[in-house]
Scaffold this motif. Structure first.
Motif, short mmCIF file in Angstrom:
data_model
loop_
_atom_site.label_atom_id
_atom_site.label_comp_id
_atom_site.label_asym_id
_atom_site.label_seq_id
_atom_site.Cartn_x
_atom_site.Cartn_y
_atom_site.Cartn_z
N MET A 1 0.93 -1.17 -0.23
CA MET A 1 -0.02 -0.15 -0.01
C MET A 1 0.77 1.23 -0.10
O MET A 1 1.09 1.91 1.05
N THR A 2 1.47 1.86 -1.16
CA THR A 2 2.04 2.68 -1.19
C THR A 2 1.17 3.99 -1.52
O THR A 2 0.19 3.74 -1.90
N GLY A 3 1.66 5.22 -1.16
CA GLY A 3 0.75 6.28 -1.44
C GLY A 3 -0.26 6.27 -0.53
O GLY A 3 -1.09 7.06 -0.81
N ASP A 4 -0.54 5.53 0.46
CA ASP A 4 -1.64 5.61 1.33
C ASP A 4 -1.74 7.00 2.21
O ASP A 4 -0.72 7.70 2.06
N SER B 1 1.70 -0.60 7.74
CA SER B 1 1.53 0.69 7.12
C SER B 1 0.63 1.58 7.83
O SER B 1 0.11 1.30 8.92
N LYS C 1 10.18 3.37 3.57
CA LYS C 1 9.42 4.02 4.63
C LYS C 1 9.29 3.16 5.88
O LYS C 1 9.78 2.06 6.00
N GLU D 1 7.32 1.57 7.72
CA GLU D 1 6.87 0.39 7.90
C GLU D 1 7.55 -0.53 6.98
O GLU D 1 7.27 -1.74 7.15
#
Lengths: 564, 410, 220
Positions: A1-4, A468, C81, C83
């Motif tokens: 889930m990138t750009g969440d 995330s 990132k 996570e």
């Protein structure tokens, strides 16, 4: 889930647009006629003559000063009571009891509480009935000016009993973010009384958290319409009541005067707020002096009992009032000094209920939807705030509180004209939007402090576990903040249910809610009909708050760490 | 910031207030079949004071009936003040919304009518006399049907019901032989019974009516009342009225420091024993109150020997109404014998009819005669003469002067 | 890929780490921490030593400025990132999620690749058993003792299959007996899992127990 959480980036500007757009256009729509510009009524050029006319209105100064004083006294008494009570009883078994008793009061709409109070304290009210004729010797109500007194004492009482639960709940939601148990123990171990420990050690950080809520109380009390109509003085009434009268005047040229008055109301509320800031300074000085002198204030029993008494009395008054509303709604003939009606009848209910389903649906739909939108926007805004690392102090988000500080009445006329221009008056979405202007700040106000005070290390751990941002939000933060979120939702819901002016104006009478129906009936002064509608009006938010307080307990009944 | 905003708003006004497209031709009641055809399927927003459950029920009944018979849906927009609807129409005009307005029918008379008529906010020209049921209306004997507070109706509003000021007292507390029969006697009575009389605070309609009643009884040159106020002589003309009030106020309920909100509030105070004499604008109010359990059954009505104020209330259609045909159908239905009979029934509403008994069929006439007006309702001859409303100007002047003198206690 | 190549990439490599607040340099560091080894960062409270952990974990407050490169087993950590870094962290408070049961606290750490509720629960139960808490899966975490909480927190972080372990004074709140025991457990487990560990502490005994290189951070 990138750009969440990309959505979160859009939330702050969207929120501000939703809040401030109507506010500024509404104010412009009010300010232009105040300065003489309203071509449709022949106002073509700018002038200050309407302000001169306003100044010449008999008793206008007294109305204004009264509004300012009501704002200050109401806030001072309710905040003082709440603070003294929390100081004296925090952590005791009695505290939990009073807390359970007081919290539901928040759900009672102001108008319903005001009616209830009037039914209690009027010369022909319940209290006098209960002590007559055996104690007073009266078989007719005494000719005493209690309700609508010129000093507005009964009006302030009506506001205080409603602001106490509000400030109490706000304080409670800020409390877990302080180390209150340890702090109080520390203070007392140093020999300070409970009140002194609280005032010197706990209150300063606590007050910082609830300050905007207190400002909202000042602004609300200085510009309230419905409570003033029911309990406020008549000769002259407070400024907002006079504005409503002028805005409703069939002589449309009075609109200029009304607009000038609406601008003056801005000044009145601002003055009240400045006065409050002055009181804050004064209070801080007193506390500081007392603390520097090391005063222990161990003999605070009187103050403590007093605060407890006022807390309990405010609950008793509102509950008693609601009970009175309920009894009146089913009463037949009920003459003074009978303590109970001589006959009972369901006539008022059978007359009202069939016509209530439409307004009820609108009420639920508007309140539910506006609360939901407000919650989503608030959570996204707070997420964004977290992401950018900008804390509470900075950022345009402070502007979110403007609709609570700017008197509703000052921008309502302009807002109405705007909605007609856009062709969205009487549409469901416009009504939801109008409610959102008032629901959103309250939701934000009640959610932001617990949100910000949330221990972020939980999020760090979650990130370390590979979760995330979105997953952390859904799995960790939202559940941990369930109580705060549901409370915020209940606050938003009851704010929406209680909205009168925006509903009347934007709903254009086509979309009516239980509240607009109640106030329309209140115009008829029929205690039985008022009883029916005010009782219904109370029931809805009460239900919401029951869910907010009951559900977390149910969901987390085996989770000690989530108890407050 | 503020400046640029106001400039922006000004531009917005300028853009939106451009001349609107001319609105479609209004329906003509003289071609009733066409009106009925156009009305079918329309929704009529009836803006009417919503403070009485009886009246709300009545309007609900009218709506259902219209829906069944003519396929016209009626939605009662409950107002706490008729002026709100007037303001709404004005706001729409200000916004250039010359058609598709939100108000279709408005319950109105007096000051509000004068205001709307003056500002051309009403559907024109004369549509009322073309309504099929107009033939029953007693305009010959009831001058208030054609002249609303001295303003000619010009067919811009259709009569709905009559109103006349009557007083009520509770015989259990106030014996019938002690009650006053004129404003002067009322003043004397109040001196003997301090704190037991009051009137709703102007600009409440009932309260203002009380002021007008006293004005009519005390003014020296009564002919002035049919004219707009002469500002130069107003102080002199109204001097007896305010002398009267100065005398009366110390003996009012709460010493005149607070006033009842409106008639229902006074009714409650009569039941509570706070007030001994109250008044209303509907002769059957007392009976209706007894029937509803709001007043004890010992309450009775009385009137003044030389007469009390009377008027007619109407329905009107705003110039920009959306459902004009439906509005016409509603206005017509409201003056049908069936609807008027129901309206005069005290169990349902109890408002005097605007129809002429002579113009009705024998059957309808009998139905009216058979109505039980209730124990506390006066017969038409007991009601006494009707005094005409003064020009609306007077109300405005008096209200303003009242506020100046008494609006700030102490 | 040669064996030599593999070994040079294994473990944690910190090169040119430089963390400042305004003009003040809080941490300046070059280090290599092999799998199962520990780097101890010592310093008094307020010296900014915890910012190093925040930097490695990926949640450094934007107010700080940081430069340098961080590799774990050849993976550039800074480019990821928070996570995605799989940097397991333990604070001085165990910080069990109060709304979840003890078992769920561990289950939530299991990577998404492990599918099926039953399988995940079984993994969590196994971890609990390993910690001597087999019977405690359905308990409210708030009802556990301090030592039990610490063990659950450790199992939770290990369950997430971290690349490295960050310890933020994790033993300072425990009483002496328990501290010794927990310390041993954490380092044993880290060694067994072959994790490079960064420990931030002001307690000499911690450094001693860790047994690795020690980096001193100056007082504020």
């Amino acid at each position: 889930m990138t750009g969440d959480m990309r959505l979160a980036r859009l939330a702050p500007p969207l929120t501000l647009a939703i809040l401030l757009g109507p506010l500024f256009f509404g104010l412009a729509g009010t300010a232009l006629p105040a300065f003489g510009y309203l071509p449709e009524l022949g106002g073509e050029k700018f002038t200050t003559q309407h302000f001169s006319a306003l100044a010449a209105v008999p008793g206008i100064l007294r109305s204004s000063v009264l509004s300012i004083l009501i704002g200050l006294v109401t806030t001072l008494v309710s905040l003082g009571t709440v603070a003294a009570f929390v100081a004296s009883d925090l952590g005791t078994a009695g505290f939990a009891r009073v807390r359970r008793m007081i919290s539901p009061l928040l759900s009672v709409p102001h108008a319903a509480a005001a009616f209830g109070l009037a039914f209690m304290i009027a010369p022909s009210g319940m209290i006098m009935r209960l002590i007559s004729p055996w104690a007073t010797g009266l078989d007719r109500p005494p000719d005493l000016l209690i309700v609508n007194d010129p000093m507005a004492l009964s009006m302030m009482a009506g506001l205080i009993v409603k602001e106490i639960p509000f400030l109490f709940l706000v304080t409670l939601s800020a409390l877990p973010q302080t180390r209150h148990m340890e702090t109080m123990r520390l203070g007392r171990s140093l020999g300070y009384g409970r009140i002194a420990s609280f005032t010197y050690l706990l209150w300063p950080p606590l007050y910082r958290q609830i300050r905007l809520a207190v400002f909202a109380v000042v602004a609300y009390a200085s510009s309230v319409v419905d409570v003033a109509l029911i309990l406020g003085p008549h000769l002259p009434p407070t400024l907002p009541v006079r504005l409503i009268t002028w805005m409703n005047d069939p002589d449309l040229s009075i609109r200029f005067l009304a607009s000038a008055g609406a601008v003056a109301q801005l000044g009145v509320t601002l003055t009240a707020l400045l006065g409050w800031v002055g009181l804050e300074r004064l209070g801080a000085l007193l506390v500081c002096n007392s603390r520097s002198a090391g005063r222990r204030l161990r003999r605070d029993t009187v103050l403590r009992h007093g605060a407890r008494a006022v807390m309990i009395a405010s609950a008793a008054v509102v509950f008693g009032g609601i009970a009175m509303l309920a009894v009146w709604s089913v009463s037949g003939l009920w003459q003074f000094p009978d303590a109970l009606p001589s006959s009972f009848s369901l006539r008022s209910w059978t007359q009202a209920l069939p016509r209530m389903s439409g307004p009820l649906q609108t009420t639920l739909a508007v309140a539910g939807l506006s609360t939901l939108i407000a919650l989503v926007l608030t959570i996204l805004c707070l997420e964004r705030e977290y992401e950018t690392g900008r804390g509470r102090g900075g950022g345009a988000l402070l502007l979110i509180y403007l609709p609570l500080i700017v008197p509703q009445i000052s921008f309502m006329f302009g807002l109405q004209v705007l909605s007609i221009w856009l062709g969205v008056d009487a549409s469901f979405s416009a009504l939801v939007l109008a409610h959102l202007v008032f629901v959103l700040p309250y939701v934000f106000l009640s959610l932001s402090d617990p949100w910000r005070a949330h221990d972020r290390r939980h999020d760090l751990i979650a990130a370390g576990l590979g979760m995330s941002r979105t997953r952390t939000l859904v799995r960790i933060r939202l559940p941990m903040l369930t109580r705060a979120i549901l409370t915020a939702a209940a606050v938003g819901f009851s704010v929406s249910v209680g909205q009168y002016l925006p509903t009347v104006l934007i709903g254009a009478g086509r979309l009516t809610t239980v509240t607009t129906e109640a106030v329309a009936l209140a115009a008829g002064g029929n205690r039985r009909a008022i009883g029916v509608y005010a009782f219904m009006q109370t029931l809805l938010p009460f239900f919401a708050f029951s869910v907010a307080t009951g559900l977390p307990g149910l969901l987390f009944r085996n989770r000690r760490g989530l108890r407050v | 910031m503020l400046k640029s905003l106001s400039v922006l708003a000004g531009m917005l006004i300028a853009t939106l207030a451009l001349p609107a497209t001319p609105w479609a031709a209004d329906p003509d009641p003289r071609d009733w079949d066409a009106v009925l055809a156009e009305a079918r399927g329309q929704t009529v927003y009836f803006n009417a004071w919503g403070g009485s459950e009886n009246i709300n029920s009545y309007i609900g009944w009218a709506g259902e009936t219209l829906n069944q018979r003519f396929g016209v849906k009626v939605i009662h927009v409950k107002l706490d003040d008729t002026a709100n609807a007037v303001a709404k129409v004005l706001a729409e005009k200000a916004a250039g919304k010359n058609e598709g307005g939100s108000v279709d029918v408005i319950w109105i008379n007096g000051e509000n009518f004068a205001s709307m008529k003056r500002q051309n906010l009403l559907m024109a020209p004369d549509w009322t006399t073309g309504l099929p049921n107009w033939v029953y209306v007693d305009h010959e004997n009831m001058p208030t049907i054609l002249t609303d507070f001295t303003i000619p109706t010009d067919g811009l509003e259709s009569p709905w019901g009559g109103a006349k000021m009557v007083f009520f007292h509770d015989t259990a507390r106030t014996p019938a032989d002690s009650i006053p029969h004129s404003s002067v006697e009322l003043l004397e009575w109040s001196k003997d019974n301090p704190g037991r009389f009051s009137y709703p605070q102007p600009p409440d309609f009932i309260g203002s009516s009380f002021l007008k009643q006293v004005l009519i009884e005390t003014i020296e040159d009564k002919s002035r009342l049919s004219q707009p106020v002469n500002a130069a002589s107003f102080a002199e003309d109204a001097a007896p009225l305010f002398a009267y009030l100065d005398d009366l106020h110390p003996n009012l309920w709460r010493g005149g420091k607070a006033y009842p909100q409106n008639y229902p509030d006074m009714k409650q105070k009569l039941a509570d024993g706070e007030l001994d004499i109250i008044f209303a604008f509907n002769p059957s109010e007392a009976s209706a109150g007894i029937a509803a359990g709001e007043l004890p059954d010992t309450v009775r009505s009385f009137s003044y020997t030389d007469g009390t104020l009377g008027n007619t209330h109407f329905v009107a259609i705003p110039y920009n109404a959306t459902a004009k045909a439906g509005a016409l159908v509603l206005a017509n239905f409201l003056i049908s014998p069936e609807a008027q009979l129901r309206k005069q029934d005290p169990a349902l509403w109890g408002d005097p009819t605007v129809l002429s008994m002579d113009k009705l069929s024998a059957e309808d006439r009998a139905a009216f005669a058979a109505l039980d007006l209730g124990v506390a309702t006066l017969t038409p001859d007991e009601l006494g003469p009707t005094l005409d409303e003064p020009h609306p100007d007077w109300m405005e002047y008096i209200e303003r002067e009242w506020l100046r003198r008494y609006g700030v206690a102490n | 890929m040669t064996l030599d190549n593999l070994t040079t990439h294994q473990g944690l490599r910190l090169s040119g780490i430089h963390i400042c607040l305004g003009d003040r340099v809080l941490v300046a560091l070059n280090a290599r921490v092999l799998r199962g080894q520990t780097l101890t960062v010592m310093g008094p409270s307020g010296s900014g030593k915890s910012t190093l952990l925040a930097y490695l974990g990926g949640f450094l407050d934007p107010a700080f400025e940081a430069t340098g490169r961080v590799f774990v087993d050849g993976v550039d950590l800074i480019a990821l990132k928070a996570e995605k870094r799989r940097a397991g962290i333990l604070f001085q408070d165990p910080l069990l999620f109060p709304h979840l049961s003890v078992a769920d606290n561990i289950a939530i750490a299991i990577p998404e690749t492990v599918r099926g509720r039953r399988q995940r629960r079984a993994l969590a139960d196994a971890a609990l058993e390993e910690a001597g808490l087999a019977e405690y899966g359905d308990r409210d975490p708030d009802t556990l003792s301090g030592g039990q909480k610490a063990r659950v927190a450790l199992q939770r972080v290990l369950m997430s299959q971290p690349r490295l372990l960050l310890l933020d004074e994790p033993f300072s709140k425990l009483d002496a007996g328990l501290r010794e025991q927990t310390r041993q457990l954490v380092f044993d487990q880290a060694r067994r899992a072959g994790l490079p560990v960064v420990l931030v502490t002001h307690d000499e005994e911690d450094a001693h127990a860790a047994g690795g290189q020690v980096h001193e951070v100056g007082p504020a």
